[in-house]
Motif scaffolding. Structure first.
Motif, short mmCIF file in Angstrom:
data_model
loop_
_atom_site.label_atom_id
_atom_site.label_comp_id
_atom_site.label_asym_id
_atom_site.label_seq_id
_atom_site.Cartn_x
_atom_site.Cartn_y
_atom_site.Cartn_z
N GLN A 110 3.64 -8.23 -6.07
CA GLN A 110 4.73 -8.19 -5.09
C GLN A 110 5.42 -6.84 -5.08
OE1 GLN A 110 6.67 -11.76 -6.69
NE2 GLN A 110 6.49 -12.71 -4.69
N PHE A 111 5.68 -6.28 -6.26
CA PHE A 111 6.32 -4.97 -6.33
C PHE A 111 5.42 -3.89 -5.75
CE2 PHE A 111 9.19 -6.79 -9.62
CZ PHE A 111 10.39 -6.36 -9.07
N LYS A 112 4.12 -3.99 -6.02
CA LYS A 112 3.20 -2.99 -5.48
C LYS A 112 3.08 -3.10 -3.96
CE LYS A 112 1.64 -0.91 -9.24
NZ LYS A 112 1.77 0.56 -9.45
N ALA A 113 3.09 -4.33 -3.45
CA ALA A 113 2.87 -4.55 -2.02
C ALA A 113 4.11 -4.29 -1.18
CB ALA A 113 2.37 -5.97 -1.78
N PHE A 114 5.28 -4.68 -1.70
CA PHE A 114 6.50 -4.62 -0.89
C PHE A 114 7.54 -3.63 -1.40
CE2 PHE A 114 4.89 -9.06 -0.68
CZ PHE A 114 4.50 -9.05 0.65
N GLY A 115 7.31 -3.04 -2.57
CA GLY A 115 8.35 -2.19 -3.14
C GLY A 115 8.05 -0.71 -3.09
N LYS A 116 7.09 -0.28 -2.26
CA LYS A 116 6.71 1.13 -2.23
C LYS A 116 7.87 2.02 -1.77
CE LYS A 116 1.81 0.14 -1.35
NZ LYS A 116 0.68 0.30 -0.40
#
Length: 302
Positions: free
Chosen positions: A292-298
């Motif tokens: 989730q952090f990789k997908a939405f937290g860029k």
């Protein structure tokens, strides 16, 4: 040459003994963390390699993990948990966001009133809330939900007693409760957006949906990511609703991972296997959170 301010400050703290007081103040939190978080995690890790018995355990290596991975019920509980998560977390976030948007234009006193009303279920006992929902789902004609669908000519349903409706019943319970914390967090984030952005958008002729898309959603992305991650973690750990409402039935249709771990540990006394399952669940949750952090937290800044 003058010493840097930070070095001077550190020397003054050491001289005055402030470091000792600083450690003294955080010692209580560290002790509580060590006793109730770190120690149980380390113990669970060690127990997962044992056939645990109170009066003498036997080291069995990776047998508990192998048994868990061969267990069809474990994988069914994983599927049930994923289904519950997919059906509840996005909808709950959307409901909380819409309610926060509706509350935002109100006067401060009314905002406080609505926040208190929506947060009330979080204060109430979970057992009490489950009893209320058991009354709502009563399979007899006197059940509130059966009375409601009776107005549309639909026959009584055994909401919690059949595989077709038991999972939906838990999902519906989640949709209609426990939004208080998310609403308060969303409202705090909305109130933190400077009015100048809205004023500039109005000068450019932006309508409500355009302001929502180009101002509100980008500013709320960190908040939404936080609520998404914590919501998924909470849903993967769900236990109380399934335990009190259905007991995991019928035919294990609502057996979640948390309930399976509880049953193995405290019903069948398979502490080693329960510890292994809990650690596998930890790895699954950590992996999903990382994705989730990789997908939405860029492009999210905190």
């Amino acid at each position: 040459m003058a010493q840097p301010a930070t070095k001077t400050y550190k020397k003054r703290m050491i001289k005055d003994g402030d470091w000792a007081w600083a450690y003294a103040f955080i010692a209580v939190a560290l002790v509580v963390y060590a006793l109730f978080t770190a120690y149980p995690v380390v113990s669970a890790f060690l127990i997962s390699f044992q056939e645990y018995k109170p009066l003498g355990s036997t080291y069995i290596g990776l047998d508990n993990y192998a048994e868990t991975l061969r267990d069809d019920l474990f994988w069914k509980s994983i599927r049930n948990t994923i289904k519950y998560t997919v059906l509840t977390v996005p909808v709950n976030l959307l409901i909380s966001f819409v309610i926060a948007i509706l509350i935002l234009p109100l006067r401060k006193r009314l905002q406080t009133t609505f926040k208190a009303v929506y947060y009330l279920p979080a204060v109430a006992s979970g057992v009490t809330m489950s009893v209320v929902w058991l009354w709502i789902y009563d399979p007899l004609p006197e059940g509130i939900l059966n009375q409601l669908i009776g107005f549309f000519g639909i026959h009584n349903q055994n909401w919690l007693g059949t595989s077709d409706t038991s999972m939906f019943s838990l999902v519906l319970m989640s949709w209609l409760s426990s939004h208080g914390t998310s609403i308060i967090i969303y409202l705090a984030a909305l109130l933190g957006i400077d009015d100048s952005y809205y004023e500039a958008a109005e000068l450019d002729g932006a309508n409500f949906l355009q302001k929502l898309r180009y101002i509100v959603l980008p500013f709320l992305k960190p908040t939404t990511l936080f609520l998404l991650v914590t919501g998924v973690i909470g849903s993967f750990q769900v236990f109380q609703n399934a335990f009190l409402m259905t007991g995991g039935g019928p035919d294990n249709a609502t057996t979640m991972v948390g309930l399976l771990i509880f049953n193995n540990a405290f019903k069948y006394f398979e502490f080693g296997e329960a510890a292994a399952q809990s650690l596998i669940l930890t790895v699954i949750i950590a992996t999903i959170a990382l994705i989730q952090f990789k997908a939405f937290g860029k492009d999210v800044e905190y």
